[in-house]
Structures are given as C-alpha cells and as structure tokens.
Design an enzyme around this catalytic site. Structure first.
Site, PDB file in Angstrom:
ATOM      1  N   HIS A  34      42.388  43.210  37.530  1.00 43.59           N
ATOM      2  CA  HIS A  34      41.984  42.607  38.806  1.00 43.59           C
ATOM      3  C   HIS A  34      40.600  43.096  39.221  1.00 43.59           C
ATOM      4  O   HIS A  34      40.122  44.113  38.704  1.00 43.59           O
ATOM      5  CB  HIS A  34      42.941  43.031  39.935  1.00 43.59           C
ATOM      6  CG  HIS A  34      44.394  42.899  39.645  1.00 43.59           C
ATOM      7  ND1 HIS A  34      45.062  41.694  39.681  1.00 43.59           N
ATOM      8  CD2 HIS A  34      45.341  43.826  39.321  1.00 43.59           C
ATOM      9  CE1 HIS A  34      46.341  41.880  39.412  1.00 43.59           C
ATOM     10  NE2 HIS A  34      46.541  43.172  39.167  1.00 43.59           N
ATOM     11  N   ASP A 251      46.042  46.473  33.748  1.00 39.03           N
ATOM     12  CA  ASP A 251      46.355  46.381  35.186  1.00 39.03           C
ATOM     13  C   ASP A 251      45.359  47.165  36.048  1.00 39.03           C
ATOM     14  O   ASP A 251      45.627  47.456  37.205  1.00 39.03           O
ATOM     15  CB  ASP A 251      47.788  46.810  35.512  1.00 39.03           C
ATOM     16  CG  ASP A 251      48.198  46.349  36.909  1.00 39.03           C
ATOM     17  OD1 ASP A 251      47.698  45.307  37.375  1.00 39.03           O
ATOM     18  OD2 ASP A 251      48.999  47.049  37.563  1.00 39.03           O
TER      19      ASP A 251
HETATM   20  C1  0GY Z   1      49.908  44.116  39.559  1.00 38.25           C
HETATM   21  C2  0GY Z   1      50.930  44.668  40.431  1.00 38.25           C
HETATM   22  C3  0GY Z   1      50.922  44.769  41.778  1.00 38.25           C
HETATM   23  C4  0GY Z   1      50.013  44.109  42.665  1.00 38.25           C
HETATM   24  C5  0GY Z   1      49.472  42.891  42.496  1.00 38.25           C
HETATM   25  O1  0GY Z   1      48.223  41.061  43.152  1.00 38.25           O
HETATM   26  C6  0GY Z   1      48.663  42.169  43.487  1.00 38.25           C
HETATM   27  O2  0GY Z   1      48.464  42.662  44.594  1.00 38.25           O
HETATM   28  O3  0GY Z   1      49.665  42.215  41.391  1.00 38.25           O
HETATM   29  C7  0GY Z   1      51.976  45.582  42.412  1.00 38.25           C
HETATM   30  O4  0GY Z   1      51.753  46.069  43.517  1.00 38.25           O
HETATM   31  O5  0GY Z   1      53.045  45.759  41.784  1.00 38.25           O
HETATM   32  O6  0GY Z   1      50.230  43.361  38.645  1.00 38.25           O
HETATM   33  O7  0GY Z   1      48.743  44.417  39.747  1.00 38.25           O
END
Ligand code: 0GY
Length: 300
Positions: A34, A251
């Site tokens: 991300h 991740d």
């Molecule tokens: C991940 C997991 C998490 C968060 C998100 O988009 C997000 O906020 O995916 C989590 O908090 O488990 O896949 O990054």
C-alpha cells in the site's frame, strides 16, 4: 506541520529492514502493498477507521529495489476510502512497474474505470473486515462486479475466517477471478489439515477462479517474529495444492500492526519456507502475478 496526526498507538514501518538471505527470482512481484498519503498531498478519507503514518510511493519503490523485487501491486488502503488518487499516483510514478487495485462505489462510471485502467488499475477490492470499513450491501458489490468484469479486471476480497461460511454463496456469484487476501485469515492455532482451514481449502479446490495471497504471516502468527513458524503449514499447503493460483506480497507499510513491526527482509526470507522449490517460487513470485497484472508481458 502535517494536517494529520497518526494514531497514538500506530506502529510505523521498519526504518531499516535487513537484507534478505533469499534472492527473489528475476522479475519478482510484490503483489500486496500500500501507499499512505502523504497526507498533505493525498488527504486521508473522512470515513477512515485509522490514521496512519505517511508511506510514499518513493519509499515503496526503494524497498522494492532493496529486497530484490521488480514490480509492485499497490492495493488501495481503507484509510483513503474510495479516493484512489494516492494509489493511482504511485502507478503513474512507477514507469509501468506497478499495477493497482482500487476501491470504488456504485456510482463509478465506465469512463472513470477506463481512466484508472489506463493508469494501471486491474482490480477492485471488496472489504468485509468490520474494523476497517462500514458494511456494503452485497447488491452494491454485485453491481460493481458487473462493471469491472467488462474491463477484464478481477476482485480482491478481504474477510476473516469466521465470516467465510456466510460469504460463500456471494463469492460464488462473482463473475471474475477472485483473489482472497491473506488466506482468508485462518486461526493458525488450529491444524492446517483440520476442518476449519478445510473450508477455505475446499473453496479453492472447487472454484478454479479463486486465488489466494499467501501473505501476512506477521498478522496471523501467534508464535511471532521473526520466523512465524505457525503460519508456514497453512501457506505451504496452498502453494503446493494451487501452485498457479497463489500470490505473495510484503503488505508494506503493514497497517494496524499492534504486536510488532515486521522486518521486511525477514518477511522475504519466509518465502522459501512456503514455496520450497525453485519452480514453485517462479510461479508464486513471477508467473502468477504477471498473468494477472501484466498479461501482455507474461510468458506463461
Ligand atoms: C492489509 C490489512 C489491513 C488493512 C488494510 O486497507 C487496509 O486498511 O488492508 C488490516 O488492518 O488487516 O491487507 O493491509
């Protein structure tokens, strides 16, 4: 001074990860990561459930090179809601070395989807994790699925193991390839060969359009860093049974980690423990993500 202050208990990503011992094969893809903001340029969404630290595209690409990866798949993080600008900007900055997965609402037009496609978006994410998003009616997701299917996109779904039984009929209705985040978040204190994980395993066995990311040992593990031993049997089982339908990713920048912040080098060293042959690693890290995200350049 930034407009945003990260949550008091927020753990920022590792400032100086170790160099992995494992060298990823040429062309390896980090297929789940991300970007966050930077908040001053790409504000976090008002409806977000957390406020993270900034984590820019430049920092992501620096980590990619350091770990020995060639490409990224940037997944829209929930802290940006349905404002995909930070993710799309990362794709544009990547010179074709990143593809994206967006979050969109029911009002999205084919023109807007085509614009994202041109920037490198190839999927949408449907999120069912209650601590991250407010619930979306299934009909809304089905309407979005119908639109994105026209562009040949796929759907990434994020849910927790206890919700799979309720979601199964819905998943079977989706018309595209489906990629499940983090193996459907199994309880790794159970047996990987037991009835709980069998539900997810059987879902993949019976539905050839369902793929899994064998990701996030740091999130799932109870035994903890740096080896995450308890997650190995789950990920290895999927890699061995479904070698053509598994993806791997860091991740980074690891949203919502509370117990510890993983060392991304050590996480990369997890790969050869779950994909134990060169052939399995080639599929997991290169052939599979290329087929899904860069089909025009894929060899297999
Ligand atoms: C991940 C997991 C998490 C968060 C998100 O988009 C997000 O906020 O995916 C989590 O908090 O488990 O896949 O990054």
């Amino acid at each position: 001074m930034s407009k945003f202050t990260m949550d008091a208990d927020w753990l920022p990503f590792h400032p100086n990860p170790s160099k992995p011992v494992f060298t990823p094969p040429a062309g390896a893809v980090d297929a789940h990561c991300h970007v966050f903001g930077p908040g001053d340029k790409f504000p976090f969404a008002p409806e977000r459930k957390y406020t993270p630290c900034d984590a820019s595209a430049a920092q992501l690409f620096e980590l990619r090179d350091f770990l020995g990866f060639s490409r990224n798949v940037v997944v829209q993080a929930t802290c940006h809601g349905k404002d995909n600008r930070a993710m799309v900007d990362a794709l544009v900055q990547s010179n074709g070395k990143a593809r994206g997965v967006a979050s969109v609402g029911p009002d999205i037009t084919m023109e807007e989807l085509q614009e994202m496609h041109d920037a490198g978006v190839r999927g949408v994410r449907f999120n069912f994790v209650k601590r991250l998003v407010d619930a979306t009616p299934k009909e809304v997701f089905l309407g979005i699925a119908e639109k994105i299917a026209k562009l040949g996109w796929h759907i990434v779904v994020y849910f927790e193991a206890q919700d799979l039984a309720e979601l199964e009929p819905f998943l079977k209705q989706l018309p595209t390839t489906i990629v499940v985040d983090h193996m459907g978040r199994p309880d790794v204190t159970r047996d990987a060969d037991g009835p709980e994980f069998a539900r997810f395993f059987n879902l993949m066995a019976e539905n050839e359009n369902i793929w899994s990311k064998v990701t996030c040992p740091e999130r799932l593990s109870v035994t903890g860093p740096d080896t995450y031993d308890d997650v190995v049997p789950f990920a290895k089982k999927l890699v061995e049974a479904f070698p053509d339908r598994v993806l791997w990713g860091t991740d980074w920048p690891h949203p919502n980690m509370k117990s510890h912040m993983p060392d991304d080098g050590k996480l990369t060293d997890f790969i050869p423990r779950i994909a134990v042959t060169e052939e399995a690693r080639q599929r997991l890290l290169v052939d599979n993500p290329m087929r899904l995200y860069w089909p025009e350049e894929a060899n297999s």
